[in-house]
Design an enzyme around this catalytic site. Sequence first.
Site, short mmCIF file in Angstrom:
data_model
loop_
_atom_site.label_atom_id
_atom_site.label_comp_id
_atom_site.label_asym_id
_atom_site.label_seq_id
_atom_site.Cartn_x
_atom_site.Cartn_y
_atom_site.Cartn_z
N GLU A 16 -0.65 -4.38 -16.86
CA GLU A 16 -0.48 -3.22 -17.74
C GLU A 16 0.48 -2.19 -17.16
O GLU A 16 1.28 -1.59 -17.87
CB GLU A 16 -1.85 -2.57 -18.00
CG GLU A 16 -1.81 -1.42 -18.97
CD GLU A 16 -1.38 -1.84 -20.37
OE1 GLU A 16 -2.12 -2.59 -21.01
OE2 GLU A 16 -0.30 -1.42 -20.80
N VAL A 56 4.77 -1.49 -17.54
CA VAL A 56 5.50 -0.73 -18.56
C VAL A 56 4.67 0.52 -18.88
O VAL A 56 3.50 0.42 -19.23
CB VAL A 56 5.71 -1.56 -19.85
CG1 VAL A 56 6.49 -0.76 -20.88
CG2 VAL A 56 6.43 -2.87 -19.54
N PHE A 59 0.84 -1.20 0.00
CA PHE A 59 0.00 0.00 0.00
C PHE A 59 0.88 1.26 0.00
O PHE A 59 0.76 2.12 0.85
CB PHE A 59 -0.95 -0.03 1.20
CG PHE A 59 -2.14 0.90 1.03
CD1 PHE A 59 -2.92 0.84 -0.11
CD2 PHE A 59 -2.47 1.81 2.01
CE1 PHE A 59 -4.00 1.68 -0.28
CE2 PHE A 59 -3.56 2.65 1.86
CZ PHE A 59 -4.32 2.59 0.71
N GLY A 83 6.48 11.05 -6.57
CA GLY A 83 6.03 9.64 -6.62
C GLY A 83 6.44 8.93 -7.90
O GLY A 83 5.88 7.89 -8.23
N ASP A 106 15.48 -0.26 -14.09
CA ASP A 106 14.03 -0.21 -14.30
C ASP A 106 13.71 -0.33 -15.80
O ASP A 106 12.84 -1.12 -16.19
CB ASP A 106 13.49 1.11 -13.73
CG ASP A 106 11.99 1.26 -13.92
OD1 ASP A 106 11.23 0.59 -13.20
OD2 ASP A 106 11.59 2.03 -14.81
N LYS A 143 11.78 -3.35 -17.88
CA LYS A 143 10.65 -3.13 -18.79
C LYS A 143 10.93 -3.76 -20.15
O LYS A 143 10.01 -4.29 -20.80
CB LYS A 143 10.35 -1.64 -18.89
CG LYS A 143 9.74 -1.10 -17.58
CD LYS A 143 9.70 0.40 -17.52
CE LYS A 143 9.06 0.86 -16.20
NZ LYS A 143 9.30 2.26 -15.90
N1 HSE Z 1 10.12 4.43 -11.30
C1 HSE Z 1 9.42 4.17 -12.53
C2 HSE Z 1 9.73 5.28 -13.51
C3 HSE Z 1 7.96 4.08 -12.22
O1 HSE Z 1 10.25 6.31 -13.09
O2 HSE Z 1 9.47 5.13 -14.70
C4 HSE Z 1 7.14 3.45 -13.30
O3 HSE Z 1 7.55 2.15 -13.60
#
Ligand code: HSE
Length: 346
Positions: free
Chosen positions: A154, A157, A10, A211, A225, A229
Amino acid sequence: MSHKLALVGFGTVGQGLVEILAEKGAEIERETGSAFQVVAITDTVKGALYDPQGLDLVGVLESVKEGGSLVGYPDRPGLIRGWDSFQTISDTGADTIVEATFTNVEDGQPGLDHVRRALSLGKNVVTTNKGPIALAYQELKELAQSYGARLLFEGTVMSGTPVLRMASSALAGNRILGVRGILNGTSNYILTRMEDGLPFDAALAEAQKLGYAEANPTSDVDGFDAQYKLLILANTVLGETLSRDDIARTGIRDITPDDLARARADGARYKLIASLEWTASGLKGRVAREPVPLTDPLSGISGAVNALTFRCDLSGDVTMVGAGAGRVETGYALLIDCINLARRQI
Ligand code: HSE
């Protein structure tokens, strides 16, 4: 029709979904015919709630806003507190488990075991967690098939920009020859803000506050990251199971303001470009910072926006541009999956 959801994890994303359901649940029900009822939330830091009658989402959000946890949620008859993730998955009677714990770039845990447990109990899973889909998609797909459950992801990515669904439905019949784009919102945001004159650390702090960043922002700025993806795109869209070794990776950490200024003087902007291409030794990927000429549309993608071009044998190049990160945007990705589950669509 009512669909019971249990949220595992959460943080920003799970809260984004709950905010959307609290504000727009009635409208979504009118439009789609589906009512989504959150019966449980469990989080290792914020605590856990289970109410078979459904949680009061405004109360949940107030508790987190005021005290940073679920402890302040009012007691009511039938409310159970403190169940861990596995008990929540097994014992809450939810139809769908919303797995939104942090992405672990090493072994996908604990998200991977959460997804395994849910699917093997015949429960649907929707997730934004990249680890399980990047590392174990084939296994999870077979598990879902064996137990008559569905697995939708979904938001793994390009957050709420439905790029996976576009590839699997709107582009059906094409052979995807490769992909190229910007897949990390945080690093693109940092590069954009550094062009505005902000130091790297201040730009990263802004991305965290908004965020966009992962729990461990190393994932964003060092290219993990985007690498994950690409693994997901390879696994799910290009039909090739790759490992991290198949995707060369660099990040943006050591880019300096001087590098950005020099690129600008040369008519380019630095971007973290992610791509997959077929080579003589099979499908290979690459995540690398590149000075992208201003004539290339990717150079104009700023902030936390992402873009991805699919090179297709029949329709030619098709590009999707949209949010790549963000609380509501990624919460929305979970909602798209829930709606499509309820409609029994992909
Ligand atoms: N931390 C990732 C980004 C979040 O900045 O793209 C979405 O996957």
